[in-house]
Design an enzyme around this catalytic site. Structure first.
Site, PDB file in Angstrom:
ATOM      1  N   CYS A  73      70.038  15.227 -42.907  1.00  0.00           N
ATOM      2  CA  CYS A  73      71.577  14.805 -42.570  1.00  0.00           C
ATOM      3  C   CYS A  73      72.055  13.652 -43.455  1.00  0.00           C
ATOM      4  CB  CYS A  73      71.749  15.785 -41.437  1.00  0.00           C
ATOM      5  SG  CYS A  73      70.630  17.387 -40.879  1.00  0.00           S
ATOM      6  N   GLU A  77      74.292  19.967 -33.996  1.00  0.00           N
ATOM      7  CA  GLU A  77      73.934  19.223 -35.318  1.00  0.00           C
ATOM      8  C   GLU A  77      73.520  19.496 -36.796  1.00  0.00           C
ATOM      9  OE1 GLU A  77      73.420  16.523 -37.719  1.00  0.00           O
ATOM     10  OE2 GLU A  77      71.203  16.494 -37.392  1.00  0.00           O
ATOM     11  N   LEU A  78      74.999  19.753 -37.360  1.00  0.00           N
ATOM     12  CA  LEU A  78      74.940  19.883 -39.210  1.00  0.00           C
ATOM     13  C   LEU A  78      75.019  19.376 -40.336  1.00  0.00           C
ATOM     14  CD1 LEU A  78      77.220  22.659 -38.128  1.00  0.00           C
ATOM     15  CD2 LEU A  78      74.985  22.830 -37.627  1.00  0.00           C
ATOM     16  N   GLU A  83      76.085  18.844 -49.001  1.00  0.00           N
ATOM     17  CA  GLU A  83      75.317  18.697 -48.866  1.00  0.00           C
ATOM     18  C   GLU A  83      74.406  18.755 -50.003  1.00  0.00           C
ATOM     19  OE1 GLU A  83      72.768  17.298 -45.243  1.00  0.00           O
ATOM     20  OE2 GLU A  83      73.528  19.245 -45.005  1.00  0.00           O
ATOM     21  N   GLY A 119      69.879  22.215 -37.857  1.00  0.00           N
ATOM     22  CA  GLY A 119      70.469  22.544 -39.718  1.00  0.00           C
ATOM     23  C   GLY A 119      71.618  23.324 -39.877  1.00  0.00           C
ATOM     24  N   SER A 120      71.496  24.249 -40.336  1.00  0.00           N
ATOM     25  CA  SER A 120      72.744  24.274 -42.040  1.00  0.00           C
ATOM     26  C   SER A 120      74.318  24.359 -40.973  1.00  0.00           C
ATOM     27  CB  SER A 120      72.289  25.268 -42.594  1.00  0.00           C
ATOM     28  OG  SER A 120      72.737  26.802 -42.222  1.00  0.00           O
TER      29      SER A 120
END
Length: 475
Positions: free
Chosen positions: A283, A249-250, A377, A229-230
């Site tokens: 991502c 995992e961003l 992002e 996520g963020s």
């Protein structure tokens, strides 16, 4: 409308008096309802998960058989799962099929890891204190896994958390994204009802992150949290659970460099897909493109021609390439970032229009590194293109980010490619391929604000196991 009024929780079908509507991002219709779980429900799920790991551990062959069976059934029902993804996430149906196919691979590779997971011998007699002793390391399950998955890959991201956990021998409590829980529930039902996963080994808890997610992170019997996520939420979880193993995992704002020696036309064709697939909600969606000044104008013209061919519309239409962002507020946010960039001197070469819930694919030129469309992002259908004069400049621009998931360079010069491999400060560097490229078995992760771990079943299983040293005195 999907009937998911009950979920698998603590070995039983479970419902709550209140429910959560799952809304189509494309047209706003209610496409399903799921239970609204509480912290107490999370506690029940964790208790059941811990109990089955102690009372009914699964041997490796059985874990592998469950995972292999899931892969077979997923492949048989590919279109059914793809349709669920398309309906709840507004992912175009042909792209949703790709995700479902990838989930099959994720289960297949996880099954392979379950069958081959080993420790290692330790040469204790390499020192005089170890003479006469035999040493080896076992890999044992870390404990209950709390999995928190994102909306953008509602099936395969769940698979990347659940399948390796099963391979490692860990029971799982899964909190899917509130916007897209239907694929996760369908997968859990398949594993429990048809693949032989015993009750209690997988529970699904649906609800808001502030309630269900925090309860999962805070529970003392959850040994590992895996979150996608963020960055603010991810690092907040890491701070909240300092004694747990936390895999993150961003985000990213993936750069691609186009060198003069490269096949820039092929690069433009690839970026048409890599920058706009699932409306840029990935991502590793290609976001920042740096093109040598000698190619810049021709590259932009070619890319714009490609983008003009993108079909925007209903995710269930086979012709659709791009559909809606996950929520109207996200479309409005991305539109505001485009407008801010234009106000700062950027030029919209194509797109940039908000038509109801649909944001048209956008190519921006004349951007500067401080604009949000470059520095953050976007997570939307936006690609920025900027010119550079030499490779030193290109590498500096690509590295000018607090993210670091994947980057790419297109070049036919080996020395330039190898230099980029050394100097691009990212978890993965693609040569003559877009930064959006990925296979599900490869080590996948980043540095800085992008990640603190590596995904891919082999890597994830290692994260979900502990090393236990065994020493035997041969007396």
């Amino acid at each position: 409308m999907a009937d998911q009024s009950t979920i698998p929780l603590a070995g039983q079908r479970f419902s709550t008096p209140d429910s959560i509507d799952v809304v189509s991002p494309f047209d706003g219709t209610v496409v399903g309802r799921v239970p609204k779980c509480s912290a107490a429900d999370v506690a029940r799920a964790v208790q059941a998960a811990r109990a089955v790991m102690v009372e009914d551990p699964l041997p490796a062959y059985q874990r592998a058989e469950i995972l292999d069976h899931a892969a077979v059934l997923l492949l048989e029902r590919l279109d059914d799962f793809a349709r669920t993804i398309a309906v709840e996430a507004a992912k175009p149906i042909k792209t949703a099929r790709v995700e479902a196919t990838r989930a099959v691979s994720t289960f297949q590779f996880s099954a392979a890891v379950a069958r081959t997971l080993t420790g290692e011998m330790v040469p204790l007699d390499a020192s005089d204190a170890g003479e006469g002793k035999l040493g080896f390391v076992l890999r044992v399950p870390v404990g209950v896994v709390g999995a928190i998955s994102p909306f953008n890959f509602p099936l395969n991201r769940v698979a990347h958390k659940v399948a390796p956990a099963i391979a490692a021998g860990c029971a799982v409590v899964l909190k899917p994204a509130s916007q897209t829980p239907l694929s996760a529930i369908k997968l859990a039902d398949l594993l429990l009802d048809e693949c032989g996963l015993p009750p209690g080994w997988l529970s699904v808890v649906t609800g808001a992150g502030g309630d269900v997610g925090n309860a999962l992170v805070d529970h003392p019997d959850v040994a590992l949290i895996t979150f996608t996520g963020s960055p603010p939420v991810g690092w907040g979880i890491r701070e909240r659970a300092p004694r747990k193993r936390v895999g993150l995992e961003l985000g990213n704002n993936a750069p691609a460099i186009i060198e003069p020696s490269a096949d820039w036309r092929a690069a433009a064709a690839k970026i048409k897909v890599a920058g706009f697939s699932h409306a840029g909600q990935s991502c590793i969606s290609t976001q920042r493109v740096y093109v040598h000044r000698s190619l810049h104008d021709d590259f932009v013209h070619t890319l714009v021609d490609h983008v003009r061919d993108i079909v925007v519309g209903d995710p269930l239409d086979e012709a659709t390439d791009v559909s809606a962002l996950i929520a109207p507020k996200e479309a409005e946010r991305v539109k505001s970032w485009i407008d801010d960039a234009v106000a700062g001197g950027a030029k919209v070469q194509i797109g940039g229009e908000l038509d109801g819930r649909l944001l048209t694919p956008t190519v921006l030129t004349g951007v500067t590194p401080d604009m949000k469309v470059c520095s953050e992002e976007v997570f939307g259908p936006v690609v920025t293109v900027a010119a550079y004069d030499d490779v030193d400049d290109a590498l500096r621009l690509a590295n000018d980010t607090h993210y670091g998931l994947q980057a790419a360079i297109f070049t036919n010069e080996l020395d330039v490619a190898l230099r980029a491999a050394r100097e691009l400060d990212f978890g993965g560097v693609m040569i003559n391929e877009v930064p959006t490229w990925r296979t599900d078995q490869m080590p996948y992760g980043g540095v800085r604000d992008s990640a603190n771990t590596r995904e891919g079943p082999a890597n994830t299983v290692r994260e979900m196991t502990e090393e236990r040293l065994i020493a035997i005195d041969q007396g």
